[in-house]
Design a protein around this motif. Structure first.
Motif, PDB file in Angstrom:
ATOM      1  N   ARG A  63       2.079  14.564  20.445  1.00 54.52           N
ATOM      2  CA  ARG A  63       2.045  13.158  20.855  1.00 54.52           C
ATOM      3  C   ARG A  63       2.640  13.054  22.258  1.00 54.52           C
ATOM      4  O   ARG A  63       3.738  13.554  22.509  1.00 54.52           O
ATOM      5  CB  ARG A  63       2.859  12.287  19.891  1.00 54.52           C
ATOM      6  N   PRO A  64       1.960  12.423  23.186  1.00 53.31           N
ATOM      7  CA  PRO A  64       2.500  12.302  24.540  1.00 53.31           C
ATOM      8  C   PRO A  64       3.729  11.393  24.582  1.00 53.31           C
ATOM      9  O   PRO A  64       3.816  10.425  23.817  1.00 53.31           O
ATOM     10  CB  PRO A  64       1.338  11.683  25.334  1.00 53.31           C
ATOM     11  N   GLY A  65       4.673  11.731  25.490  1.00 55.57           N
ATOM     12  CA  GLY A  65       5.854  10.898  25.662  1.00 55.57           C
ATOM     13  C   GLY A  65       5.510   9.633  26.437  1.00 55.57           C
ATOM     14  O   GLY A  65       4.351   9.402  26.824  1.00 55.57           O
ATOM     15  N   LEU A  66       6.533   8.832  26.687  1.00 50.10           N
ATOM     16  CA  LEU A  66       6.319   7.535  27.320  1.00 50.10           C
ATOM     17  C   LEU A  66       5.720   7.678  28.719  1.00 50.10           C
ATOM     18  O   LEU A  66       4.746   7.001  29.078  1.00 50.10           O
ATOM     19  CB  LEU A  66       7.646   6.768  27.393  1.00 50.10           C
ATOM     20  N   LEU A  67       6.307   8.576  29.514  1.00 49.21           N
ATOM     21  CA  LEU A  67       5.813   8.753  30.888  1.00 49.21           C
ATOM     22  C   LEU A  67       4.384   9.294  30.887  1.00 49.21           C
ATOM     23  O   LEU A  67       3.544   8.886  31.693  1.00 49.21           O
ATOM     24  CB  LEU A  67       6.736   9.700  31.655  1.00 49.21           C
ATOM     25  N   MET A  68       4.155  10.225  29.945  1.00 47.55           N
ATOM     26  CA  MET A  68       2.807  10.800  29.855  1.00 47.55           C
ATOM     27  C   MET A  68       1.791   9.738  29.457  1.00 47.55           C
ATOM     28  O   MET A  68       0.669   9.686  29.985  1.00 47.55           O
ATOM     29  CB  MET A  68       2.811  11.935  28.818  1.00 47.55           C
ATOM     30  N   ARG A  69       2.211   8.874  28.566  1.00 49.14           N
ATOM     31  CA  ARG A  69       1.306   7.798  28.144  1.00 49.14           C
ATOM     32  C   ARG A  69       1.002   6.866  29.320  1.00 49.14           C
ATOM     33  O   ARG A  69      -0.146   6.432  29.495  1.00 49.14           O
ATOM     34  CB  ARG A  69       1.916   7.009  26.979  1.00 49.14           C
ATOM     35  N   ALA A  70       2.049   6.604  30.100  1.00 47.47           N
ATOM     36  CA  ALA A  70       1.838   5.746  31.277  1.00 47.47           C
ATOM     37  C   ALA A  70       0.853   6.403  32.242  1.00 47.47           C
ATOM     38  O   ALA A  70      -0.051   5.747  32.789  1.00 47.47           O
ATOM     39  CB  ALA A  70       3.165   5.478  31.965  1.00 47.47           C
ATOM     40  N   LEU A  71       1.031   7.707  32.439  1.00 43.40           N
ATOM     41  CA  LEU A  71       0.126   8.432  33.337  1.00 43.40           C
ATOM     42  C   LEU A  71      -1.309   8.407  32.809  1.00 43.40           C
ATOM     43  O   LEU A  71      -2.276   8.218  33.572  1.00 43.40           O
ATOM     44  CB  LEU A  71       0.608   9.882  33.506  1.00 43.40           C
ATOM     45  N   LEU A  72      -1.451   8.547  31.505  1.00 41.85           N
ATOM     46  CA  LEU A  72      -2.800   8.545  30.925  1.00 41.85           C
ATOM     47  C   LEU A  72      -3.466   7.174  31.046  1.00 41.85           C
ATOM     48  O   LEU A  72      -4.685   7.077  31.235  1.00 41.85           O
ATOM     49  CB  LEU A  72      -2.733   8.977  29.457  1.00 41.85           C
ATOM     50  N   VAL A  73      -2.640   6.126  30.953  1.00 44.39           N
ATOM     51  CA  VAL A  73      -3.192   4.778  31.150  1.00 44.39           C
ATOM     52  C   VAL A  73      -3.705   4.631  32.586  1.00 44.39           C
ATOM     53  O   VAL A  73      -4.787   4.077  32.837  1.00 44.39           O
ATOM     54  CB  VAL A  73      -2.130   3.695  30.833  1.00 44.39           C
ATOM     55  N   VAL A  74      -2.913   5.186  33.534  1.00 48.79           N
ATOM     56  CA  VAL A  74      -3.334   5.140  34.943  1.00 48.79           C
ATOM     57  C   VAL A  74      -4.647   5.906  35.117  1.00 48.79           C
ATOM     58  O   VAL A  74      -5.582   5.443  35.799  1.00 48.79           O
ATOM     59  CB  VAL A  74      -2.231   5.726  35.855  1.00 48.79           C
ATOM     60  N   VAL A  75      -4.727   7.080  34.494  1.00 47.37           N
ATOM     61  CA  VAL A  75      -5.959   7.881  34.573  1.00 47.37           C
ATOM     62  C   VAL A  75      -7.136   7.089  33.999  1.00 47.37           C
ATOM     63  O   VAL A  75      -8.228   7.036  34.598  1.00 47.37           O
ATOM     64  CB  VAL A  75      -5.796   9.217  33.801  1.00 47.37           C
ATOM     65  N   LEU A  76      -6.899   6.432  32.887  1.00 53.62           N
ATOM     66  CA  LEU A  76      -7.960   5.659  32.231  1.00 53.62           C
ATOM     67  C   LEU A  76      -8.447   4.523  33.130  1.00 53.62           C
ATOM     68  O   LEU A  76      -9.662   4.312  33.302  1.00 53.62           O
ATOM     69  CB  LEU A  76      -7.425   5.098  30.908  1.00 53.62           C
ATOM     70  N   LEU A  77      -7.493   3.808  33.730  1.00 55.58           N
ATOM     71  CA  LEU A  77      -7.860   2.677  34.582  1.00 55.58           C
ATOM     72  C   LEU A  77      -8.594   3.150  35.842  1.00 55.58           C
ATOM     73  O   LEU A  77      -9.591   2.548  36.263  1.00 55.58           O
ATOM     74  CB  LEU A  77      -6.610   1.878  34.964  1.00 55.58           C
ATOM     75  N   LEU A  78      -8.085   4.216  36.440  1.00 58.54           N
ATOM     76  CA  LEU A  78      -8.731   4.740  37.649  1.00 58.54           C
ATOM     77  C   LEU A  78     -10.129   5.270  37.335  1.00 58.54           C
ATOM     78  O   LEU A  78     -11.070   5.090  38.110  1.00 58.54           O
ATOM     79  CB  LEU A  78      -7.877   5.829  38.284  1.00 58.54           C
ATOM     80  N   ALA A  79     -10.255   5.934  36.183  1.00 55.76           N
ATOM     81  CA  ALA A  79     -11.576   6.438  35.778  1.00 55.76           C
ATOM     82  C   ALA A  79     -12.552   5.280  35.613  1.00 55.76           C
ATOM     83  O   ALA A  79     -13.706   5.351  36.062  1.00 55.76           O
ATOM     84  CB  ALA A  79     -11.455   7.228  34.480  1.00 55.76           C
TER      85      ALA A  79
END
Lengths: 229, 268
Positions: free
Chosen positions: B112-128
Motif C-alpha cells: 500500500r503506498p504511503g501518504l506522500l506516494m499517494r499524493a505523487l500518484l494523484v499528481v501523476v493521474l492529474l497530469l496524465a
C-alpha cells in the motif's frame, strides 16, 4: 529604425503625412474590390520588396467566379492584422507579437515552425518560409511605414485599390474613404476584428472560399497563388 | 483552386504524437489508479508511460519546420497558448511519473503506498489526464476550422486514453470488464454529440473520405471489437491492441477531418 537617408528618397517617395507610424494609431489598410483589376502588381511588389521565397506569398490575389458565371472578382488577400488575432494566442513561443500600432509581426529569432499560427489563421495569411522553415507573413512593410512610406503593395497598385493609413484617426483620408465607401471586414464572423477592411466584398465570395476548404480536389474556378502551409 | 485557409498545417507526426501520448497517459492512469485504489500497482506501466510519452515528443520535433529550434517551445512561454501549457504539462508528467516509478519499482505488488506516494500518484493521474486532454485545446485554437471548434474533442481524447488505461489495467483485474464497456459507450456518446453539433465535415466522416477510418478504425476496432472480445473471453492482448488501434484511429480521424489535405502529406 531609419532605413532610408532623407537624401536617398526620390521625390515621388517622400514621406506622407498620414501613415500610421510605430507607436501610435492603428495601422491598417483598405482594399477596394471595385477598383481591383487582378493584375498581381501587389503580389509581385511584395515579393520583391520583402524577398519572399519562391513558393510563398505574403500577398495573394484570389480570382473568384461571380455568381453570374460571366466575370471574375479579384480579392487581394494578406494578413488582416486582426485586433483579436488567433495566431497570437496559438503561438507557443511568442514569435508572433503585436507592434504598438497594431501590426502583427513575426519574431524570426523565436519561431520554431510548429505551424500553430498557420492552423489558427482564418485567412490563410501565414505560411512556412521554405528557406528557413519559419512562419512568415505580411507586416505591412514595417521598414517602409516606419519612415512614413506606404507598403510596397500600396505603392505598386496601379488603380489605388489598396490604401494604407491610420484607422484610429478619423481625419486620416483612408479612414474617411473607408467610412464613405462602407468598408467592412472580410469574414467578419470569424470575430477577429481585422485591420484590413474591404470595399465591395460580398458574402458569396466568402461562402465560395469556405465551401472548398475541406475539399481541395474539387474543380472550382476559385484560385489564387496560394501557400501550401 | 486554393482553400480559404492553409490546407494542411499539421502533418502525420502530430497525429502520431497524439496517439502515443494517449498510450503513455493511459498506462500512467492504469498504474496510478491501480495503486491508489489498493490493487494491481504495476509500476512497470509507469515506466512504459515515461518511455512512450518521451518518445512521442520526438514526433512533435519531427513536425517542426525548424526543428533545430525546438527548444524555443520550452524556453518561451505564451500564457494563452495551448501548446505552451501542454509542453509544461508533458515535462512535469515525465518527471512525476518517472519519480513514481523509481520509488515504486522495488515495492511488492500488494504494497500500500504511503501518504506522500499517494499524493505523487494523484499528481501523476492529474497530469496524465491533462496531457491526454490538451490536444483537444490545441486543435480548438485553430479558430478557422469548424470541425475542431468544440471542447468535446479534448474530452473524447481523455475518454479514449482512460479506455486504454482500463484495458491495460484489466490485465490482472477481471472485475473491470464493465468499466471497459462503459468507456466504449462513453466515447460513443461523446462522438455522437460531437457529430450532431458539427456544421461541416459530418459527411466526410460518416460517408466520405474518412468513413473507412471512422467505421473500421474508431468504431470497429476501438469500441466494438474490445467489447466483443470481452464477451468471447479472448486474451487481454488482443483487446488492448484493438483499443490502442482505435485510439490512434480516433486521433488521425479528428486531425484529418479538420484539414483539407491528408495528414500523410506534409504541407510544409
Amino acid at each position: 529604425m531609419t532605413v532610408y537617408e532623407d537624401d536617398a528618397i526620390p521625390p515621388w517617395e517622400k514621406p506622407h503625412e498620414t501613415g500610421a507610424d510605430e507607436g501610435r494609431g492603428r495601422a491598417g489598410m483598405v482594399v477596394d474590390l471595385d477598383r481591383c483589376i487582378g493584375c498581381h502588381s501587389c503580389s509581385v511588389a511584395c515579393k520583391t520588396e520583402n524577398g519572399v521565397a519562391l513558393g510563398g506569398f505574403r500577398t495573394r490575389v484570389r480570382y473568384t467566379e461571380r455568381p453570374d458565371a460571366q466575370t471574375l472578382a479579384f480579392v487581394p488577400m494578406l494578413c488582416m492584422h486582426c485586433q483579436d488575432a488567433p495566431c497570437l494566442d496559438a503561438c507557443p513561443t511568442g514569435a508572433l507579437f503585436r507592434h504598438q500600432d497594431g501590426r502583427v509581426d513575426v519574431d524570426h529569432d523565436a519561431c520554431c515552425g510548429n505551424k500553430a499560427c498557420i492552423a489558427a489563421c482564418p485567412y490563410g495569411a501565414i505560411y512556412t518560409d521554405p528557406t528557413t522553415g519559419q512562419a512568415d507573413k505580411c507586416d505591412l512593410c514595417s521598414h517602409r511605414t516606419e519612415v512614413g512610406k506606404d507598403p510596397a503593395c500600396v505603392d505598386a497598385c496601379p488603380v489605388d485599390a489598396l490604401r494604407f493609413g491610420d484607422l484610429d484617426d478619423p481625419e486620416d483620408p483612408v479612414t474617411k474613404y473607408a467610412e464613405a465607401r462602407g468598408a467592412s471586414a472580410y469574414k467578419a464572423d470569424a470575430g477577429t476584428k481585422p485591420s484590413v477592411l474591404y470595399i465591395g466584398h460580398e458574402a458569396w465570395m466568402e461562402d465560395k472560399a469556405r465551401s472548398v476548404q475541406l475539399l481541395p480536389d474539387d474543380e472550382d474556378i476559385t484560385y489564387d497563388q496560394g501557400n501550401d502551409a | 483552386m486554393t482553400p480559404d485557409i492553409a490546407a494542411q498545417p499539421f502533418a502525420w507526426p502530430v497525429a502520431a504524437y497524439f496517439a502515443m501520448a494517449a498510450i503513455g497517459t493511459g498506462a500512467a492512469m492504469a498504474s496510478a489508479s491501480g495503486s491508489l485504489v489498493g490493487f494491481n500497482a504495476r509500476p512497470r506501466l509507469l515506466l512504459l508511460a515515461v518511455v512512450t510519452v518521451a518518445f512521442s515528443t520526438l514526433f512533435l520535433v519531427l513536425d517542426l519546420s525548424a526543428p533545430a529550434r525546438f527548444w524555443h517551445v520550452v524556453t518561451h512561454f505564451n500564457v494563452s497558448s495551448a501548446i505552451s501549457w501542454g509542453t509544461r504539462a508533458v515535462g512535469l508528467f515525465l518527471i512525476a511519473a518517472g519519480l513514481a516509478w523509481l520509488l515504486q519499482r522495488d515495492e511488492p505488488a500488494d504494497a500500500r503506498p504511503g501518504l506522500l506516494m499517494r499524493a505523487l500518484l494523484v499528481v501523476v493521474l492529474l497530469l496524465a489526464a491533462y496531457v491526454a486532454w490538451y490536444p483537444g485545446w490545441v486543435l480548438q485554437q485553430a479558430v478557422a476550422r469548424p470541425v475542431w471548434q468544440t471542447p468535446l474533442i479534448g474530452w473524447l481524447f481523455l475518454a479514449s486514453a482512460a479506455h486504454i488505461a482500463v484495458a491495460l489495467g484489466r490485465l490482472r483485474n477481471t472485475q473491470s470488464y464493465r468499466l471497459e464497456i462503459a468507456f466504449a459507450v462513453l466515447q460513443l456518446l461523446l462522438m455522437a454529440t460531437y457529430l450532431i453539433g458539427l456544421r461541416v465535415g459530418v459527411g466526410d466522416i460518416l460517408l466520405g473520405r474518412l468513413a473507412l477510418l471512422f467505421w473500421v478504425g474508431v468504431v470497429g476496432l476501438g469500441w466494438v471489437a474490445p467489447v466483443w472480445l470481452v464477451h468471447r473471453g479472448h486474451s487481454a492482448g488482443w483487446r488492448i491492441a484493438a483499443v490502442i488501434v482505435g485510439a490512434a484511429s480516433l486521433r488521425f480521424l479528428i486531425l484529418e477531418a479538420g484539414q483539407g489535405g491528408s495528414v500523410f502529406l506534409t504541407g510544409s
